[in-house]
Design a protein around this motif. Sequence first.
Motif, PDB file in Angstrom:
ATOM      1  N   TRP A  87       4.440 -16.065  -3.338  1.00 58.21           N
ATOM      2  CA  TRP A  87       4.272 -15.145  -2.219  1.00 58.21           C
ATOM      3  C   TRP A  87       5.277 -14.012  -2.396  1.00 58.21           C
ATOM      4  CZ3 TRP A  87       5.588 -16.488   3.558  1.00 58.21           C
ATOM      5  CH2 TRP A  87       5.048 -15.511   4.407  1.00 58.21           C
ATOM      6  N   THR A 119      -3.281  -9.102  -3.287  1.00 54.90           N
ATOM      7  CA  THR A 119      -3.601 -10.041  -2.217  1.00 54.90           C
ATOM      8  C   THR A 119      -4.620 -11.052  -2.731  1.00 54.90           C
ATOM      9  OG1 THR A 119      -3.142  -8.373  -0.541  1.00 54.90           O
ATOM     10  CG2 THR A 119      -4.475 -10.266   0.138  1.00 54.90           C
ATOM     11  N   THR A 120      -4.324 -12.334  -2.489  1.00 58.39           N
ATOM     12  CA  THR A 120      -5.202 -13.421  -2.906  1.00 58.39           C
ATOM     13  C   THR A 120      -4.839 -14.681  -2.123  1.00 58.39           C
ATOM     14  OG1 THR A 120      -6.106 -14.597  -4.829  1.00 58.39           O
ATOM     15  CG2 THR A 120      -3.723 -14.237  -4.804  1.00 58.39           C
ATOM     16  N   THR A 121      -5.599 -15.719  -2.306  1.00 53.40           N
ATOM     17  CA  THR A 121      -5.231 -17.059  -1.851  1.00 53.40           C
ATOM     18  C   THR A 121      -4.863 -17.800  -3.129  1.00 53.40           C
ATOM     19  OG1 THR A 121      -6.805 -16.901  -0.034  1.00 53.40           O
ATOM     20  CG2 THR A 121      -6.002 -19.109  -0.581  1.00 53.40           C
ATOM     21  N   GLU A 150      -4.262 -16.652   2.633  1.00 50.85           N
ATOM     22  CA  GLU A 150      -4.348 -15.394   1.899  1.00 50.85           C
ATOM     23  C   GLU A 150      -3.035 -14.645   2.095  1.00 50.85           C
ATOM     24  OE1 GLU A 150      -7.941 -12.568   1.345  1.00 50.85           O
ATOM     25  OE2 GLU A 150      -6.775 -11.769   3.032  1.00 50.85           O
ATOM     26  N   GLN A 151      -2.508 -14.097   1.011  1.00 52.25           N
ATOM     27  CA  GLN A 151      -1.196 -13.470   1.065  1.00 52.25           C
ATOM     28  C   GLN A 151      -1.035 -12.488  -0.089  1.00 52.25           C
ATOM     29  OE1 GLN A 151       1.717 -16.672  -0.715  1.00 52.25           O
ATOM     30  NE2 GLN A 151       0.043 -17.669   0.397  1.00 52.25           N
TER      31      GLN A 151
END
Length: 180
Positions: A132, A154-156, A163-164
């Motif tokens: 993160w 941004t993705t999970t 999601e971050q």
Amino acid sequence: MPQPILSVREMSASDIPLIIQYWLSATPAYLQGMGVDLSKMPAKEQWEAMLNTQLTQDYDQKASYCIILEIDGKAIGHCNVNKIEYGKEAYMHLHIWDVTNRKRGWGARLVRMAIPCFFNNLQLKKLCCEPWALNPAPNNTLKKIGFRFVKRYTTTPGYLNFEQEVNLWELEAEFLTDFA
């Protein structure tokens, strides 16, 4: 005061309760600080099944692979990979279980020791990590040990995460000689 003896080894069955305890006893604030979606946390039985499966698989079949981090012969954390494409790449995660062992410089040294295990046993060409972007500890560690910053996006990043925005870091096999 003598310097601690740092070592790494593959996970064994006796480590499974320690890993589960780390995840299930962590405070919500700590987990969220790592980007964990609390609603996705597996139950104890799910953790046990997943970790036991890992122990029985050949390297080329593993979905996840865990290295235990030790100080003076005592397990203090783990470094694992998932999203493994055997012979190609995997995604690394870093965990020091107890707050008293964090911010002492041991994590970076232990992760450097674990990295050759991932490259050699999984025949990797590249090791990636997507912490993160707002979690400074892993980002600082990756930079310190020689990973190359690739991009922020941004993705999970994993099945436990929300999601971050993450930072993608990579280490290619050609730089593994720096870890000997």
